[in-house]
Design an enzyme around this catalytic site. Sequence first.
Site, PDB file in Angstrom:
ATOM      1  N   ARG A 168       0.844  -1.205   0.000  1.00 11.71           N
ATOM      2  CA  ARG A 168       0.000   0.000   0.000  1.00 11.71           C
ATOM      3  C   ARG A 168       0.877   1.252   0.000  1.00 11.71           C
ATOM      4  O   ARG A 168       0.578   2.240  -0.669  1.00 11.71           O
ATOM      5  CB  ARG A 168      -0.914  -0.007   1.238  1.00 11.71           C
ATOM      6  CG  ARG A 168      -2.004  -1.054   1.223  1.00 11.71           C
ATOM      7  CD  ARG A 168      -3.287  -0.578   0.587  1.00 11.71           C
ATOM      8  NE  ARG A 168      -3.835   0.578   1.264  1.00 11.71           N
ATOM      9  CZ  ARG A 168      -4.530   0.544   2.400  1.00 11.71           C
ATOM     10  NH1 ARG A 168      -4.755  -0.617   3.004  1.00 11.71           N
ATOM     11  NH2 ARG A 168      -5.007   1.659   2.939  1.00 11.71           N
ATOM     12  N   CYS A 185      -1.547   6.265   8.710  1.00 12.90           N
ATOM     13  CA  CYS A 185      -1.879   4.943   8.168  1.00 12.90           C
ATOM     14  C   CYS A 185      -2.984   5.138   7.146  1.00 12.90           C
ATOM     15  O   CYS A 185      -2.963   6.102   6.376  1.00 12.90           O
ATOM     16  CB  CYS A 185      -2.274   3.981   9.286  1.00 12.90           C
ATOM     17  SG  CYS A 185      -3.706   4.516  10.264  1.00 12.90           S
TER      18      CYS A 185
END
Length: 278
Positions: free
Chosen positions: A176, A236
């Site tokens: 990611r 995040c």
Amino acid sequence: MDALVTTDWLANELGASDLRVVDATYVDAATGRDPAAEYERGHIAGAVFMNLGELRDTDTDLPMMLPSAEKFASRMQSLGLGDGSRIVLYDDSPWHTSARAWWMLRTFGAHDVAILDGGLAKWKAEGRELATGKEQLRHRHFTVWSDRKGVRDLDQMKDVVASGNAQVLDARSAARFTGEEADPRPATHAGHMPGAKNLPYGGIFNEDGTYKTGDDLRRAFEDAGIDLDQPIVTTCGSGITASTLAFGLHLLGKDAALYDGSWSEWGADRTTKKVTGA
């Protein structure tokens, strides 16, 4: 009370008049799990259930932004968490969501807050007793208070990226972070903030789900390229696993800030710079 407590410690403290135990399990609805129902089927005796999915700012499309101080205090009072309480949090989530509850409680003025190392999984693995159903709750006063010195918003993060006045540490997976894997949110770019470092949150845990400590924990951050003597902001996807890194840094005596909007805000904003690759 230490910030990280053991199952033995908690078992010995259960029943103390000032101790409050909280199940802070949160998982995405797509998993098919229902943490509230799981809590009723089995929880540590006396624990109340903190619904993190509802304990957020519902006036924004962003998934997990902090609620108002008034809303937070009201929810804590209804859970029987009040001024002067020693609060021990645990979870049964792959994202170690008790860290998010820890960060929120500290942001809103509760300071005697700890996390149960290993969570519910360790408690059950040791054959310790569980209670079922719901606990009887008594309202307690929780003072409305907010200290946002450890919270960063979008404008502040733009300044951090432009000036380099703090290190940005991303808790998402490497795929990611690099952009190899597309972001699961609609209309959200892949990649990461310019200059950010990557430490997938699982890197600060042992194989049994307990937190790394001491030199092992310090090494995890240093291996990610972090200078522990300089300011750090964690981020995040939605602000949840960034909290685990913030808690890990707290265990090392370092108080990091946290970007609450995280990639769900930065990645979807057309005015922000995104980077792909390592």
